[in-house]
Design a protein around this motif. Structure first.
Motif, PDB file in Angstrom:
ATOM      1  N   UNK A  18       0.798  -1.233   0.000  1.00  0.00           N
ATOM      2  CA  UNK A  18       0.000   0.000   0.000  1.00  0.00           C
ATOM      3  C   UNK A  18       0.831   1.283   0.000  1.00  0.00           C
ATOM      4  N   UNK A  19       2.059   1.200   0.504  1.00  0.00           N
ATOM      5  CA  UNK A  19       2.902   2.404   0.565  1.00  0.00           C
ATOM      6  C   UNK A  19       4.305   2.087   0.057  1.00  0.00           C
ATOM      7  N   UNK A  20       4.395   1.597  -1.179  1.00  0.00           N
ATOM      8  CA  UNK A  20       5.701   1.158  -1.705  1.00  0.00           C
ATOM      9  C   UNK A  20       6.712   2.290  -1.850  1.00  0.00           C
ATOM     10  N   UNK A  21       6.227   3.528  -1.967  1.00  0.00           N
ATOM     11  CA  UNK A  21       7.128   4.661  -2.185  1.00  0.00           C
ATOM     12  C   UNK A  21       7.378   5.492  -0.927  1.00  0.00           C
ATOM     13  N   UNK A  22       6.940   4.995   0.233  1.00  0.00           N
ATOM     14  CA  UNK A  22       7.145   5.759   1.465  1.00  0.00           C
ATOM     15  C   UNK A  22       8.631   5.755   1.839  1.00  0.00           C
ATOM     16  N   UNK A  23       8.996   6.756   2.649  1.00  0.00           N
ATOM     17  CA  UNK A  23      10.399   6.864   3.067  1.00  0.00           C
ATOM     18  C   UNK A  23      10.684   6.112   4.376  1.00  0.00           C
ATOM     19  N   UNK A  24       9.606   5.810   5.119  1.00  0.00           N
ATOM     20  CA  UNK A  24       9.805   5.093   6.371  1.00  0.00           C
ATOM     21  C   UNK A  24       8.505   4.516   6.897  1.00  0.00           C
ATOM     22  N   UNK A  25       8.595   3.448   7.679  1.00  0.00           N
ATOM     23  CA  UNK A  25       7.412   2.826   8.281  1.00  0.00           C
ATOM     24  C   UNK A  25       7.811   2.104   9.555  1.00  0.00           C
ATOM     25  N   UNK A  26       6.912   2.145  10.533  1.00  0.00           N
ATOM     26  CA  UNK A  26       7.150   1.518  11.837  1.00  0.00           C
ATOM     27  C   UNK A  26       5.955   0.671  12.243  1.00  0.00           C
ATOM     28  N   UNK A  27       6.217  -0.444  12.891  1.00  0.00           N
ATOM     29  CA  UNK A  27       5.180  -1.247  13.540  1.00  0.00           C
ATOM     30  C   UNK A  27       5.240  -0.947  15.027  1.00  0.00           C
ATOM     31  N   UNK A  28       4.113  -0.509  15.600  1.00  0.00           N
ATOM     32  CA  UNK A  28       4.073  -0.141  17.018  1.00  0.00           C
ATOM     33  C   UNK A  28       2.904  -0.850  17.702  1.00  0.00           C
ATOM     34  N   UNK A  29       2.624  -0.433  18.945  1.00  0.00           N
ATOM     35  CA  UNK A  29       1.455  -0.958  19.652  1.00  0.00           C
ATOM     36  C   UNK A  29       1.751  -2.183  20.495  1.00  0.00           C
ATOM     37  N   UNK A  30       0.685  -2.866  20.873  1.00  0.00           N
ATOM     38  CA  UNK A  30       0.774  -3.960  21.847  1.00  0.00           C
ATOM     39  C   UNK A  30       1.597  -5.141  21.361  1.00  0.00           C
ATOM     40  N   UNK A  31       1.590  -5.409  20.047  1.00  0.00           N
ATOM     41  CA  UNK A  31       2.364  -6.560  19.550  1.00  0.00           C
ATOM     42  C   UNK A  31       3.861  -6.325  19.728  1.00  0.00           C
ATOM     43  N   UNK A  42       0.483   0.813  12.570  1.00  0.00           N
ATOM     44  CA  UNK A  42       1.557   1.072  11.614  1.00  0.00           C
ATOM     45  C   UNK A  42       1.646   2.574  11.350  1.00  0.00           C
ATOM     46  N   UNK A  43       2.844   3.119  11.495  1.00  0.00           N
ATOM     47  CA  UNK A  43       3.079   4.538  11.222  1.00  0.00           C
ATOM     48  C   UNK A  43       3.868   4.649   9.929  1.00  0.00           C
ATOM     49  N   UNK A  44       3.324   5.434   8.988  1.00  0.00           N
ATOM     50  CA  UNK A  44       3.935   5.608   7.676  1.00  0.00           C
ATOM     51  C   UNK A  44       4.438   7.042   7.527  1.00  0.00           C
ATOM     52  N   UNK A  45       5.616   7.199   6.923  1.00  0.00           N
ATOM     53  CA  UNK A  45       6.144   8.528   6.594  1.00  0.00           C
ATOM     54  C   UNK A  45       6.369   8.594   5.083  1.00  0.00           C
ATOM     55  N   UNK A  98      11.212  -0.920  13.059  1.00  0.00           N
ATOM     56  CA  UNK A  98      11.344  -0.431  11.686  1.00  0.00           C
ATOM     57  C   UNK A  98      10.887  -1.479  10.674  1.00  0.00           C
ATOM     58  N   UNK A  99       9.980  -1.045   9.806  1.00  0.00           N
ATOM     59  CA  UNK A  99       9.537  -1.873   8.684  1.00  0.00           C
ATOM     60  C   UNK A  99      10.242  -1.444   7.397  1.00  0.00           C
ATOM     61  N   UNK A 100      10.485  -0.122   7.296  1.00  0.00           N
ATOM     62  CA  UNK A 100      11.183   0.433   6.142  1.00  0.00           C
ATOM     63  C   UNK A 100      11.852   1.730   6.561  1.00  0.00           C
ATOM     64  N   UNK A 101      13.044   1.975   6.019  1.00  0.00           N
ATOM     65  CA  UNK A 101      13.746   3.213   6.376  1.00  0.00           C
ATOM     66  C   UNK A 101      14.769   3.549   5.299  1.00  0.00           C
ATOM     67  N   UNK A 102      14.641   4.764   4.745  1.00  0.00           N
ATOM     68  CA  UNK A 102      15.660   5.211   3.786  1.00  0.00           C
ATOM     69  C   UNK A 102      16.501   6.329   4.406  1.00  0.00           C
ATOM     70  N   UNK A 103      16.628   6.279   5.732  1.00  0.00           N
ATOM     71  CA  UNK A 103      17.514   7.203   6.407  1.00  0.00           C
ATOM     72  C   UNK A 103      16.841   8.313   7.185  1.00  0.00           C
ATOM     73  N   UNK A 104      15.531   8.167   7.482  1.00  0.00           N
ATOM     74  CA  UNK A 104      14.814   9.235   8.195  1.00  0.00           C
ATOM     75  C   UNK A 104      14.375   8.823   9.600  1.00  0.00           C
ATOM     76  N   UNK A 105      14.263   7.539   9.841  1.00  0.00           N
ATOM     77  CA  UNK A 105      13.624   7.062  11.066  1.00  0.00           C
ATOM     78  C   UNK A 105      14.411   7.416  12.325  1.00  0.00           C
ATOM     79  N   UNK A 106      15.718   7.333  12.276  1.00  0.00           N
ATOM     80  CA  UNK A 106      16.519   7.567  13.479  1.00  0.00           C
ATOM     81  C   UNK A 106      16.287   8.967  14.043  1.00  0.00           C
ATOM     82  N   UNK A 107      16.261   9.971  13.175  1.00  0.00           N
ATOM     83  CA  UNK A 107      16.050  11.348  13.638  1.00  0.00           C
ATOM     84  C   UNK A 107      14.651  11.545  14.205  1.00  0.00           C
ATOM     85  N   UNK A 108      13.640  10.957  13.571  1.00  0.00           N
ATOM     86  CA  UNK A 108      12.260  11.093  14.054  1.00  0.00           C
ATOM     87  C   UNK A 108      12.106  10.370  15.383  1.00  0.00           C
TER      88      UNK A 108
END
Length: 232
Positions: A14-27, A40-43, A96-106
């Protein structure tokens, strides 16, 4: 399907071109139940406005929180202003599900906000909260209608938990996060808090709640009614 795999596939499809994605929550926290969903948080820098969406895929209920590379900052700010840091917490704890170099700063932004804690309540705010707690407590003490007592107790629990946490510059929560926030602050007090309300709900005995509320208010001047004024 494994939650991480499901989240990864969902992001890829669903978000193949996103720059970053995270799985969060109870799991992620190891607290999942049979009814838990995937948070799921998408950037995505190409997104004009942030949005939230709920879907069912891969056998999971999925809540997706979609942001561009600036919109999340406003949500961080508003969450912290209301002292319920939902998005900063998700980002901070997220895998982290996907990261092109933005997740660490966020993630660092989120962690710094969480460590800082909410803004300190002003003297006027504490007075206002004392008054509302006193009002609810008086209603609770004087009420003889069982149905009404239950819902007054609910209100009192919310007001008192907020007061304890905010006067100690702790984050607050709603629903299950009320007790989780109290435990994060003080495990012993959280147990006492639960015991007081559980005793009332089971037996109708109000004494533990009344004593607890008075103990909480005492360092700030106790119950407040006489002389309180608002907007005069």
């Amino acid at each position: 399907m494994d939650p991480y795999k499901a989240a990864e596939l969902f992001t890829m499809n669903h978000y193949p071109n996103c720059q970053g994605a995270l799985l969060a929550g109870s799991v992620v926290r190891g607290e999942a139940t049979e009814t838990s969903d995937l948070d799921i948080v998408i950037f995505d820098k190409n997104l004009k406005t942030a949005y939230r969406e709920s879907v069912i895929e891969y056998g999971w209920n999925i809540e997706v929180f979609v942001h561009n590379l600036t919109s999340y900052k406003e949500f961080f700010k508003s969450d912290c202003e209301r002292a319920r840091p939902s998005l900063p917490k998700m980002v901070s704890e997220g895998i982290v599900l996907k990261d092109i170099g933005i997740i660490e700063l966020i993630k660092q932004e989120a962690k710094e906000l969480l460590e800082k804690g909410p803004e300190e309540w002003s003297t006027d705010t504490i007075k206002l909260k004392r008054y509302f707690i006193t009002d609810a407590l008086d209603d609770f003490i004087g009420c003889t209608n069982r149905a009404e007592e239950i819902f007054i107790a609910n209100t009192l629990a919310e007001l008192v938990s907020e007061f304890v946490l905010r006067t100690n510059r702790q984050w607050i929560g709603a629903s299950k996060w009320v007790i989780r926030s109290l435990r994060n602050y003080d495990e012993e007090f959280a147990c006492h808090f639960v015991e007081a309300f559980d005793t009332f709900y089971k037996t109708g005995d109000k004494n533990m709640i009344i004593l607890m509320v008075d103990e909480i208010l005492q360092p700030f001047g106790g119950r407040l009614f006489q002389g309180f004024s608002l907007g005069k």
